[in-house]
Motif scaffolding. Structure first.
Motif, short mmCIF file in Angstrom:
data_model
loop_
_atom_site.label_atom_id
_atom_site.label_comp_id
_atom_site.label_asym_id
_atom_site.label_seq_id
_atom_site.Cartn_x
_atom_site.Cartn_y
_atom_site.Cartn_z
N GLN A 178 0.12 16.15 1.12
CA GLN A 178 -1.31 15.95 0.86
C GLN A 178 -2.08 15.87 2.19
O GLN A 178 -3.15 16.46 2.33
CB GLN A 178 -1.53 14.68 0.04
CG GLN A 178 -2.93 14.55 -0.49
CD GLN A 178 -3.07 13.35 -1.42
OE1 GLN A 178 -2.17 12.52 -1.54
NE2 GLN A 178 -4.20 13.25 -2.07
N ALA A 179 -1.51 15.16 3.16
CA ALA A 179 -2.13 15.08 4.48
C ALA A 179 -2.21 16.47 5.13
O ALA A 179 -3.21 16.82 5.75
CB ALA A 179 -1.35 14.11 5.37
N GLN A 184 0.85 -1.20 0.00
CA GLN A 184 0.00 0.00 0.00
C GLN A 184 0.88 1.25 0.00
O GLN A 184 1.83 1.35 0.77
CB GLN A 184 -0.91 0.01 1.23
CG GLN A 184 -1.87 1.17 1.22
CD GLN A 184 -2.77 1.13 2.46
OE1 GLN A 184 -2.52 0.40 3.40
NE2 GLN A 184 -3.79 1.94 2.44
N VAL A 185 0.57 2.16 -0.89
CA VAL A 185 1.32 3.40 -0.98
C VAL A 185 0.59 4.44 -0.12
O VAL A 185 -0.58 4.70 -0.32
CB VAL A 185 1.42 3.89 -2.44
CG1 VAL A 185 2.13 5.21 -2.53
CG2 VAL A 185 2.10 2.84 -3.29
N SER A 186 1.32 5.00 0.84
CA SER A 186 0.70 6.02 1.68
C SER A 186 0.69 7.34 0.92
O SER A 186 1.51 7.57 0.05
CB SER A 186 1.45 6.17 3.00
OG SER A 186 2.76 6.62 2.75
N ARG A 187 -0.25 8.18 1.29
CA ARG A 187 -0.31 9.48 0.62
C ARG A 187 0.82 10.35 1.13
O ARG A 187 1.25 10.24 2.28
CB ARG A 187 -1.67 10.12 0.82
CG ARG A 187 -2.00 10.47 2.23
CD ARG A 187 -3.41 10.99 2.33
NE ARG A 187 -3.71 11.16 3.75
CZ ARG A 187 -4.60 11.97 4.20
NH1 ARG A 187 -5.32 12.68 3.38
NH2 ARG A 187 -4.81 12.09 5.49
N PRO A 188 1.29 11.23 0.28
CA PRO A 188 2.41 12.10 0.68
C PRO A 188 2.03 13.00 1.85
O PRO A 188 0.86 13.38 2.01
CB PRO A 188 2.68 12.93 -0.57
CG PRO A 188 1.96 12.27 -1.68
CD PRO A 188 0.87 11.45 -1.08
N LEU A 189 3.01 13.36 2.64
CA LEU A 189 2.80 14.21 3.80
C LEU A 189 2.18 15.55 3.41
O LEU A 189 1.30 16.06 4.10
CB LEU A 189 4.12 14.43 4.55
CG LEU A 189 4.04 15.28 5.81
CD1 LEU A 189 3.04 14.70 6.81
CD2 LEU A 189 5.40 15.40 6.45
#
Length: 120
Positions: free
Chosen positions: A9-10, A2-7
Motif C-alpha cells: 500500500q505504501a 497500531q497496525v501499520s499499513r502494508p508495504l
C-alpha cells in the motif's frame, strides 16, 4: 496496538506520487542537479501555480528538498536513488517499446497480400 499499513500500500502511494507528467519532468531535471523555481518553469512547461503545487507534492513525499537563498527557492533531489529509479523506468520502457516494435514488424510481415476489392 497500531497496525501499520502494508508495504504494498505504501508503494502504491509512492507510485501515485510519481503519476503526473510534470512531477516526472521535475524529477528528471533535478536528477541533473539543483534548480531554482524560475529555471524549472520553462523546462516543465506548466503555469507557476501548477509547478508550485507539484513541487509541494514532491516535497511532502520526501522526494525533493528546497532551500531559500535571497528571493530564490532552489530544489534538489533528497536521494540519488530517485534518479536511479527514473533511469530504471526508462530502461523498462525502452525494452517494452522495443518488444512492441518487433511485434508490429511481425504482424506487418504476416499480413496477407491485399486481395480484390469487395466493392467491384
Amino acid at each position: 496496538m497500531q497496525v501499520s499499513r502494508p508495504l504494498y500500500q505504501a508503494k502504491a502511494e509512492f507510485f501515485k506520487t510519481l503519476g503526473h507528467p510534470a512531477r516526472i519532468r521535475v524529477l528528471e531535471l533535478l536528477s541533473q542537479g539543483e534548480y531554482a523555481v524560475g529555471e524549472l518553469l520553462p523546462e516543465v512547461g506548466v503555469e507557476a501555480t501548477s509547478l508550485s503545487q507539484q513541487l509541494a507534492v514532491l516535497r511532502r513525499a520526501g522526494l525533493v528538498t528546497s532551500r531559500k537563498e535571497g528571493s530564490q527557492v532552489y530544489y534538489s533531489l533528497t536521494s540519488p536513488q530517485v534518479a536511479e529509479l527514473l533511469a530504471v523506468a526508462r530502461r523498462i520502457l525502452t525494452e517494452v517499446l522495443a518488444g512492441q516494435v518487433e511485434l508490429l514488424a511481425d504482424l506487418q510481415a504476416a499480413s496477407p497480400a491485399p486481395g480484390p476489392s469487395l466493392s467491384s
